[in-house]
Write a protein that holds these residues in place. Sequence first.
Motif, PDB file in Angstrom:
ATOM      1  N   UNK A 193      46.519  39.345  41.228  1.00  0.00           N
ATOM      2  CA  UNK A 193      46.815  40.064  39.994  1.00  0.00           C
ATOM      3  C   UNK A 193      45.809  41.176  39.719  1.00  0.00           C
ATOM      4  N   UNK A 194      44.604  41.074  40.262  1.00  0.00           N
ATOM      5  CA  UNK A 194      43.552  42.046  39.938  1.00  0.00           C
ATOM      6  C   UNK A 194      43.337  43.108  41.009  1.00  0.00           C
ATOM      7  N   UNK A 195      43.898  42.909  42.194  1.00  0.00           N
ATOM      8  CA  UNK A 195      43.543  43.807  43.296  1.00  0.00           C
ATOM      9  C   UNK A 195      44.118  45.212  43.161  1.00  0.00           C
ATOM     10  N   UNK A 196      45.164  45.395  42.353  1.00  0.00           N
ATOM     11  CA  UNK A 196      45.764  46.723  42.209  1.00  0.00           C
ATOM     12  C   UNK A 196      45.198  47.516  41.031  1.00  0.00           C
ATOM     13  N   UNK A 197      44.239  46.941  40.336  1.00  0.00           N
ATOM     14  CA  UNK A 197      43.659  47.626  39.178  1.00  0.00           C
ATOM     15  C   UNK A 197      42.360  48.298  39.612  1.00  0.00           C
TER      16      UNK A 197
ATOM     17  N   UNK B  20      36.533  41.157  41.181  1.00  0.00           N
ATOM     18  CA  UNK B  20      36.389  39.738  40.868  1.00  0.00           C
ATOM     19  C   UNK B  20      35.416  39.118  41.863  1.00  0.00           C
ATOM     20  N   UNK B  21      34.442  38.376  41.351  1.00  0.00           N
ATOM     21  CA  UNK B  21      33.447  37.731  42.206  1.00  0.00           C
ATOM     22  C   UNK B  21      33.148  36.346  41.656  1.00  0.00           C
ATOM     23  N   UNK B  22      32.626  35.486  42.525  1.00  0.00           N
ATOM     24  CA  UNK B  22      32.220  34.150  42.095  1.00  0.00           C
ATOM     25  C   UNK B  22      30.750  34.165  41.701  1.00  0.00           C
TER      26      UNK B  22
ATOM     27  N   UNK C 221      33.271  34.039  32.898  1.00  0.00           N
ATOM     28  CA  UNK C 221      33.880  32.868  32.274  1.00  0.00           C
ATOM     29  C   UNK C 221      32.784  31.864  31.909  1.00  0.00           C
ATOM     30  N   UNK C 222      33.107  30.972  30.998  1.00  0.00           N
ATOM     31  CA  UNK C 222      32.121  29.988  30.560  1.00  0.00           C
ATOM     32  C   UNK C 222      31.666  29.107  31.724  1.00  0.00           C
TER      33      UNK C 222
ATOM     34  N   UNK D  21      35.467  46.752  34.980  1.00  0.00           N
ATOM     35  CA  UNK D  21      34.516  45.673  34.734  1.00  0.00           C
ATOM     36  C   UNK D  21      34.377  44.812  35.976  1.00  0.00           C
ATOM     37  N   UNK D  22      33.301  44.060  35.987  1.00  0.00           N
ATOM     38  CA  UNK D  22      33.087  43.030  36.988  1.00  0.00           C
ATOM     39  C   UNK D  22      33.439  41.694  36.347  1.00  0.00           C
ATOM     40  N   UNK D  23      34.350  40.956  36.977  1.00  0.00           N
ATOM     41  CA  UNK D  23      34.779  39.654  36.471  1.00  0.00           C
ATOM     42  C   UNK D  23      34.114  38.576  37.323  1.00  0.00           C
ATOM     43  N   UNK D  24      33.306  37.744  36.693  1.00  0.00           N
ATOM     44  CA  UNK D  24      32.598  36.675  37.408  1.00  0.00           C
ATOM     45  C   UNK D  24      33.196  35.336  36.982  1.00  0.00           C
ATOM     46  N   UNK D  25      33.654  34.583  37.945  1.00  0.00           N
ATOM     47  CA  UNK D  25      34.274  33.282  37.675  1.00  0.00           C
ATOM     48  C   UNK D  25      33.564  32.209  38.488  1.00  0.00           C
ATOM     49  N   UNK D  26      33.826  30.963  38.117  1.00  0.00           N
ATOM     50  CA  UNK D  26      33.257  29.842  38.861  1.00  0.00           C
ATOM     51  C   UNK D  26      33.929  29.717  40.223  1.00  0.00           C
TER      52      UNK D  26
END
Length: 207
Positions: free
Chosen positions: A166-170, A175-177, A195-196, A152-157
Amino acid sequence: MSKLPLKNVKGEQVGDYEVADNLLVLDRGDHTVHEAIVAYNANQRLGTASTLRKWEVNGSGKKPWKQKGLGRARAGYKQSNVWRGGHVAHGPQPRSYNKSLTKKAARLAFQRAFSAKVDQGEVTVIDQLNVATPKTKEFAAVLMNLGLDRGALIVVDQTSDNLLLASRNIQRVEVATAQLVNTYQILRYKNVIITKAGMEALEKRLG
Protein backbone atom coordinates in the motif's frame (compact mmCIF):
# COMPACT_ATOMS: atom_id res chain seq x y z
CA MET A 1 11.02 12.73 30.39
CA SER A 2 10.34 13.94 26.85
CA LYS A 3 6.76 13.78 25.66
CA LEU A 4 5.80 12.83 22.12
CA PRO A 5 2.27 13.29 20.75
CA LEU A 6 0.32 10.02 20.62
CA LYS A 7 -2.28 9.91 17.84
CA ASN A 8 -4.56 7.42 16.14
CA VAL A 9 -4.84 6.77 12.41
CA LYS A 10 -7.56 9.43 12.20
CA GLY A 11 -5.08 12.09 13.27
CA GLU A 12 -6.69 12.62 16.66
CA GLN A 13 -4.40 13.04 19.63
CA VAL A 14 -5.20 10.41 22.24
CA GLY A 15 -2.44 11.21 24.72
CA ASP A 16 1.32 11.54 25.07
CA TYR A 17 4.15 9.05 24.84
CA GLU A 18 6.98 9.60 27.31
CA VAL A 19 10.58 8.89 26.38
CA ALA A 20 13.18 8.58 29.13
CA ASP A 21 15.83 11.31 29.02
CA ASN A 22 18.65 8.79 29.42
CA LEU A 23 17.80 7.42 25.95
CA LEU A 24 18.38 10.79 24.28
CA VAL A 25 21.76 12.31 23.43
CA LEU A 26 21.83 16.04 22.63
CA ASP A 27 25.25 17.20 23.85
CA ARG A 28 27.58 15.12 21.64
CA GLY A 29 27.78 12.96 18.56
CA ASP A 30 27.41 15.54 15.76
CA HIS A 31 30.63 14.48 14.04
CA THR A 32 29.76 10.81 14.53
CA VAL A 33 26.48 11.42 12.70
CA HIS A 34 28.48 12.89 9.82
CA GLU A 35 30.74 9.84 9.75
CA ALA A 36 27.74 7.51 9.78
CA ILE A 37 26.11 9.29 6.83
CA VAL A 38 29.36 9.29 4.84
CA ALA A 39 29.86 5.59 5.57
CA TYR A 40 26.27 4.75 4.58
CA ASN A 41 26.50 6.59 1.25
CA ALA A 42 29.92 5.10 0.52
CA ASN A 43 28.67 1.59 1.21
CA GLN A 44 25.88 2.05 -1.35
CA ARG A 45 28.44 2.41 -4.14
CA LEU A 46 29.08 -0.76 -6.12
CA GLY A 47 32.55 0.24 -7.27
CA THR A 48 32.16 -1.69 -10.53
CA ALA A 49 33.36 1.05 -12.93
CA SER A 50 36.04 -0.49 -15.13
CA THR A 51 38.04 0.64 -18.17
CA LEU A 52 40.53 -1.29 -20.31
CA ARG A 53 44.21 -0.91 -19.57
CA LYS A 54 46.88 -0.94 -22.27
CA TRP A 55 47.59 -4.67 -22.15
CA GLU A 56 43.85 -5.47 -22.18
CA VAL A 57 43.10 -3.74 -25.51
CA ASN A 58 43.13 -6.00 -28.57
CA GLY A 59 45.82 -5.30 -31.12
CA SER A 60 49.33 -6.22 -32.17
CA GLY A 61 52.57 -4.62 -31.10
CA LYS A 62 53.43 -3.59 -34.65
CA LYS A 63 54.49 0.02 -35.13
CA PRO A 64 51.80 1.80 -37.22
CA TRP A 65 54.35 3.60 -39.39
CA LYS A 66 58.05 4.30 -39.40
CA GLN A 67 59.50 6.78 -36.94
CA LYS A 68 60.78 9.44 -39.34
CA GLY A 69 60.25 10.81 -42.81
CA LEU A 70 56.47 10.90 -43.09
CA GLY A 71 55.78 14.21 -41.35
CA ARG A 72 53.42 12.54 -38.91
CA ALA A 73 53.60 12.43 -35.15
CA ARG A 74 55.48 9.50 -33.73
CA ALA A 75 53.34 6.46 -32.98
CA GLY A 76 54.49 3.32 -31.24
CA TYR A 77 51.38 1.18 -30.88
CA LYS A 78 47.71 1.16 -31.84
CA GLN A 79 46.56 0.70 -28.26
CA SER A 80 47.69 4.23 -27.35
CA ASN A 81 45.28 6.16 -25.16
CA VAL A 82 45.27 9.08 -27.60
CA TRP A 83 43.88 6.89 -30.36
CA ARG A 84 40.27 5.94 -30.84
CA GLY A 85 39.78 2.40 -29.54
CA GLY A 86 42.88 2.62 -27.38
CA HIS A 87 43.22 2.19 -23.63
CA VAL A 88 42.02 4.72 -21.05
CA ALA A 89 44.78 6.52 -19.20
CA HIS A 90 44.30 6.40 -15.43
CA GLY A 91 40.74 5.12 -15.85
CA PRO A 92 38.65 3.70 -13.01
CA GLN A 93 39.07 0.09 -11.94
CA PRO A 94 36.80 -2.06 -9.74
CA ARG A 95 37.32 -1.16 -6.10
CA SER A 96 35.53 -1.17 -2.78
CA TYR A 97 34.29 2.11 -1.30
CA ASN A 98 33.19 0.52 1.97
CA LYS A 99 33.81 2.45 5.16
CA SER A 100 33.56 0.79 8.54
CA LEU A 101 32.06 2.24 11.69
CA THR A 102 32.38 0.75 15.15
CA LYS A 103 29.24 -0.48 16.88
CA LYS A 104 29.68 2.12 19.59
CA ALA A 105 29.98 4.95 17.05
CA ALA A 106 27.02 3.68 15.01
CA ARG A 107 24.86 3.53 18.12
CA LEU A 108 25.89 7.05 19.18
CA ALA A 109 25.13 8.41 15.69
CA PHE A 110 21.68 6.82 15.71
CA GLN A 111 20.94 8.12 19.22
CA ARG A 112 22.05 11.63 18.26
CA ALA A 113 19.98 11.68 15.06
CA PHE A 114 16.86 10.36 16.77
CA SER A 115 17.31 12.73 19.72
CA ALA A 116 17.54 15.69 17.34
CA LYS A 117 14.24 14.67 15.73
CA VAL A 118 12.60 14.41 19.15
CA ASP A 119 14.04 17.76 20.23
CA GLN A 120 12.73 19.44 17.06
CA GLY A 121 9.25 17.99 17.52
CA GLU A 122 9.36 15.98 14.30
CA VAL A 123 8.51 12.58 15.82
CA THR A 124 4.91 11.41 16.22
CA VAL A 125 3.73 8.16 17.78
CA ILE A 126 0.55 6.46 16.56
CA ASP A 127 -1.24 3.80 18.56
CA GLN A 128 -1.32 1.29 15.69
CA LEU A 129 -1.09 1.04 11.91
CA ASN A 130 -3.10 -1.82 10.46
CA VAL A 131 -3.73 -1.82 6.72
CA ALA A 132 -6.55 -4.26 5.92
CA THR A 133 -5.99 -4.32 2.16
CA PRO A 134 -2.96 -3.57 -0.04
CA LYS A 135 -4.61 -0.43 -1.38
CA THR A 136 -2.66 2.79 -1.80
CA LYS A 137 -5.84 4.77 -1.26
CA GLU A 138 -6.27 3.39 2.25
CA PHE A 139 -2.70 4.19 3.27
CA ALA A 140 -2.84 7.63 1.65
CA ALA A 141 -5.91 8.44 3.76
CA VAL A 142 -3.91 7.70 6.92
CA LEU A 143 -1.14 10.04 5.77
CA MET A 144 -3.67 12.76 5.01
CA ASN A 145 -5.21 12.41 8.47
CA LEU A 146 -1.78 12.82 10.02
CA GLY A 147 -1.04 15.89 7.86
CA LEU A 148 1.92 14.32 6.09
CA ASP A 149 1.88 16.13 2.77
CA ARG A 150 5.68 16.36 2.58
CA GLY A 151 6.43 12.69 3.04
CA ALA A 152 7.56 10.77 6.11
CA LEU A 153 9.45 7.82 7.47
CA ILE A 154 7.12 5.19 8.94
CA VAL A 155 8.73 3.02 11.62
CA VAL A 156 6.87 -0.11 12.71
CA ASP A 157 7.63 -3.09 14.89
CA GLN A 158 7.00 -5.59 12.09
CA THR A 159 6.07 -4.95 8.48
CA SER A 160 3.23 -6.69 6.64
CA ASP A 161 2.72 -7.38 2.96
CA ASN A 162 -0.36 -5.15 2.90
CA LEU A 163 1.54 -2.23 4.40
CA LEU A 164 4.48 -2.56 2.02
CA LEU A 165 2.23 -2.89 -1.04
CA ALA A 166 0.00 0.00 0.00
CA SER A 167 2.91 2.39 0.62
CA ARG A 168 5.30 1.61 -2.22
CA ASN A 169 3.55 3.82 -4.81
CA ILE A 170 3.56 6.94 -2.64
CA GLN A 171 6.48 9.29 -3.22
CA ARG A 172 8.67 10.46 -0.32
CA VAL A 173 7.32 7.77 2.01
CA GLU A 174 9.41 4.92 3.35
CA VAL A 175 8.52 2.09 5.72
CA ALA A 176 11.16 0.59 8.01
CA THR A 177 11.28 -1.64 11.06
CA ALA A 178 12.56 -0.44 14.42
CA GLN A 179 15.35 -3.02 14.32
CA LEU A 180 16.69 -2.04 10.88
CA VAL A 181 16.04 1.70 10.58
CA ASN A 182 19.32 3.60 10.30
CA THR A 183 20.71 7.08 10.87
CA TYR A 184 20.45 8.06 7.20
CA GLN A 185 16.74 7.22 7.06
CA ILE A 186 16.04 9.14 10.27
CA LEU A 187 17.64 12.31 8.89
CA ARG A 188 16.39 11.94 5.32
CA TYR A 189 12.75 12.66 6.18
CA LYS A 190 11.43 15.68 8.01
CA ASN A 191 8.64 13.75 9.75
CA VAL A 192 9.11 10.43 11.52
CA ILE A 193 5.98 8.44 12.40
CA ILE A 194 6.46 5.52 14.79
CA THR A 195 3.86 3.04 15.95
CA LYS A 196 3.58 2.46 19.69
CA ALA A 197 4.91 -1.09 19.33
CA GLY A 198 7.70 0.19 17.11
CA MET A 199 8.60 2.84 19.67
CA GLU A 200 8.86 0.22 22.41
CA ALA A 201 11.20 -1.83 20.22
CA LEU A 202 13.19 1.30 19.39
CA GLU A 203 13.62 2.14 23.07
CA LYS A 204 15.16 -1.29 23.66
CA ARG A 205 17.58 -0.61 20.83
CA LEU A 206 18.47 2.83 22.19
CA GLY A 207 18.86 1.52 25.71
